[in-house]
Scaffold this motif. Structure first.
Motif, PDB file in Angstrom:
ATOM      1  N   GLU A  19      -3.749  10.129   3.799  1.00 22.61           N
ATOM      2  CA  GLU A  19      -2.806   9.069   3.483  1.00 22.61           C
ATOM      3  C   GLU A  19      -1.371   9.720   3.039  1.00 22.61           C
ATOM      4  OE1 GLU A  19      -4.170   6.372   0.830  1.00 22.61           O
ATOM      5  OE2 GLU A  19      -5.652   5.519   2.133  1.00 22.61           O
ATOM      6  N   ASN A  31      -2.680  11.367  -0.179  1.00 24.02           N
ATOM      7  CA  ASN A  31      -3.768  11.304  -0.841  1.00 24.02           C
ATOM      8  C   ASN A  31      -5.055  11.800   0.411  1.00 24.02           C
ATOM      9  OD1 ASN A  31      -6.079  10.197  -2.718  1.00 24.02           O
ATOM     10  ND2 ASN A  31      -6.260   8.651  -1.168  1.00 24.02           N
ATOM     11  N   HIS A  41       0.907  -1.230  -0.088  1.00 24.31           N
ATOM     12  CA  HIS A  41       0.000  -0.018   0.027  1.00 24.31           C
ATOM     13  C   HIS A  41       0.858   1.184   0.017  1.00 24.31           C
ATOM     14  CE1 HIS A  41      -3.287   2.563   1.047  1.00 24.31           C
ATOM     15  NE2 HIS A  41      -2.654   3.435   1.748  1.00 24.31           N
ATOM     16  N   PRO A  42       0.333   2.193  -0.803  1.00 23.80           N
ATOM     17  CA  PRO A  42      -0.469   2.447  -1.754  1.00 23.80           C
ATOM     18  C   PRO A  42       0.137   1.394  -3.145  1.00 23.80           C
ATOM     19  CG  PRO A  42       0.795   4.209  -1.950  1.00 23.80           C
ATOM     20  CD  PRO A  42       1.416   3.477  -0.776  1.00 23.80           C
TER      21      PRO A  42
END
Length: 529
Positions: free
Chosen positions: A395, A378, A55-56
């Motif tokens: 994020e 994000n 992730h991501p």
């Protein structure tokens, strides 16, 4: 006259001192601690680096270059270009849309080889795949730092401290969780220093012993012996060559370690009584050291270009075929001539790199930690996805060192300079050499675009300096119990606060979704985040 009893009873030994005494009296306990401690710290480092690694599923910072270059290099033998919309197609699983036209890449191939290996094992379209190699090498770097700290301090607890600080530091975590080159560079630099440390263990005592054997009659020798049997020096050259095959900043490591090797050899010859010790070390043993150290580094470096050399499609691969060298250099194969021309283009790029970037940070700022690098961001409004926070969610992957560890380590480097001037301790000299070759060269290019995360290569040496400083704070064994108890409590508080700060920053290092207000709470300086 009879001695009077003290007004206060003698302070009881600290918990650490009582435990150390117990371990000293129980060899089995000492052996168990000697392997269990690095194992646990390395396990912690691995967990922090591998958790949710995929992730991501997006290109983080320069992963857009390194992941795609690594994959074409793995498939074709050289980095190739991609068409328009390649990022979206690649992330969607279409990883074969590259061309066969060579791409101009500005770093050597070795780091991208490791990234490509992870992609070959776990899938080119897997973000876990293009990051796993960095996570493994980053974890191995923590263990390697433990080994070096143990050799330097002779202490399992303080070797554990050094490696623990590396395991939990935010910069070390982030650079181990993204497909950039710097964690590979750091590992090989540290490996080269470890091999130099092993070489020192055998070479310097052997020099003194040989001089004593040959001139034991009291005569003062003009020249000392020249030693060629130094396998650890060859290994150090290979590791330094590998560092250079990841990024050219490894060249400064080769130069710095070369100077360190000659200087330490010269000082040992002076101690042993060699009359012409400067020339003996520089021109006799120095020549042997050069032959053992530099050519193997060159061979390892050139070997990293095998894919480019043995294929025809790499960038500028045919440049020398069109205009081959004449005169003295005409004997050089045109493939190597082309590689030289390519290297000139790479050098011109690096020297002239001065583009604007919002997170650029010149080297003089690095000790102040003014502008760490945000690599991924994000934002999710409230009500979308799983975000329920009033001000939305964030994020972020932010290459932020643990602030307490960072500033303490900067201060510790300055303290180590002072300690070296006072004591001339060879361990301090080696650590400061590491700091020098990984930091000072960047000051030569103030106009070049640089980033704070380049300091990952400096960090292990800073943590070694911090470890020695913490050991001094904890108190020497000859200090009284009150001094040691107080010092050890200070060290323990420092470590607990450092662990707490690392936990506080960890979500911001790993792209974990957090409320906006939590993310905002990390903006301690106006230039952060």
């Amino acid at each position: 006259m009879t001695a009077t009893a003290p007004l206060l009873p003698d302070r009881r030994p600290s918990i650490y001192d009582r435990w150390s005494a117990r371990a000293a009296g129980d060899p089995r306990l000492a052996r168990r601690w000697a392997w269990l401690s690095p194992a646990l710290v390395t396990l912690l480092a691995g967990i922090l680096r591998l958790w949710n690694l995929g992730h991501p599923h997006a290109f983080v910072f320069d992963e857009t270059y390194y992941a795609k270059d690594a994959w074409t290099q793995w498939v074709l033998g050289y980095a190739a270009t991609w068409g328009d919309g390649a990022n979206e197609e690649f992330l969607a699983g279409s990883t074969d849309t590259f061309t066969t036209t060579g791409s101009f890449v500005v770093h050597p191939p070795l780091g991208k080889f490791f990234i490509g290996l992870g992609m070959a094992l776990f899938g080119a379209d897997s973000s876990f795949g293009w990051r796993i190699a960095g996570a493994i090498i980053g974890t191995a770097t923590v263990l390697l730092l433990y080994v070096i700290a143990k050799a330097m301090t002779g202490s399992v607890p303080f070797a554990t401290v050094a490696s623990l600080l590396m395991a939990i530091d935010g910069l070390a975590i982030v650079l181990s969780r993204v497909a950039l080159l710097d964690v590979f560079l750091t590992f090989f630099i540290l490996l080269a220093f470890w091999f130099v440390l092993l070489d020192r263990r055998t070479h310097l005592p052997r020099i003194a012993a040989l001089i004593a054997e040959r001139w034991g009659d009291g005569a003062i020798p003009a020249w000392g012996p020249v030693r060629w049997n130094r396998p650890w020096l060859i290994a150090a050259g290979a590791a330094a060559g590998a560092a250079t095959a990841v990024k050219w900043s490894g060249l400064y490591v080769i130069a710095g370690l070369g100077i360190y090797l000659v200087v330490t050899d010269a000082l040992e010859r002076r101690r042993a009584g060699v009359r012409i010790w400067p020339a003996d070390a520089a021109f006799r043993q120095g020549a042997a050291t050069f032959v053992l150290f530099v050519p193997v580094a060159l061979v390892v470096y050139l070997s990293s270009w095998i894919g480019w050399l043995t294929t025809a499609g790499g960038y500028d691969r045919q440049a020398a075929d069109l205009v081959p060298a004449s005169g003295f250099w005409s004997w050089v194969p045109t493939a190597l001539q082309s590689l030289w021309l390519y290297h000139r283009a790479i050098y011109d790029f690096h020297v002239g790199l001065a583009s604007e970037h919002g997170y650029a940070s010149p080297a003089w700022q690095w000790p102040l930690l003014l502008r760490p690098t945000s690599m991924y961001y994000n934002a999710t409004p409230q009500g979308q996805a799983d975000c329920v926070a009033a001000n939305g969610c964030v994020e972020n992957i932010y290459s932020m060192p643990n602030p307490l560890i960072w500033y303490a380590a900067v201060a510790a480097v300055l303290y180590l300079v002072y300690r070296f001037v006072r004591t001339r301790d060879w361990r301090f000299a080696l650590i400061l050499t590491g700091v020098g070759v990984t930091y000072m060269p960047w000051l030569l290019y103030p106009e070049r675009t640089m980033f704070q995360f380049y300091t990952i290569a400096i960090l292990p040496f800073m943590l070694l300096a911090l470890t020695f400083a913490l050991r001094d704070i904890a108190g020497a064994s000859r200090s009284d119990r009150h001094r040691r108890t107080t010092g050890q409590r200070v060290v323990m508080v420092f470590l607990l606060v450092a662990v707490g700060l690392s936990a506080f920053w960890y979500p911001i290092l790993t792209g974990t979704e957090v409320p906006y207000v939590f993310w905002q709470a990390h903006n301690w300086m106006q230039t952060w985040i």
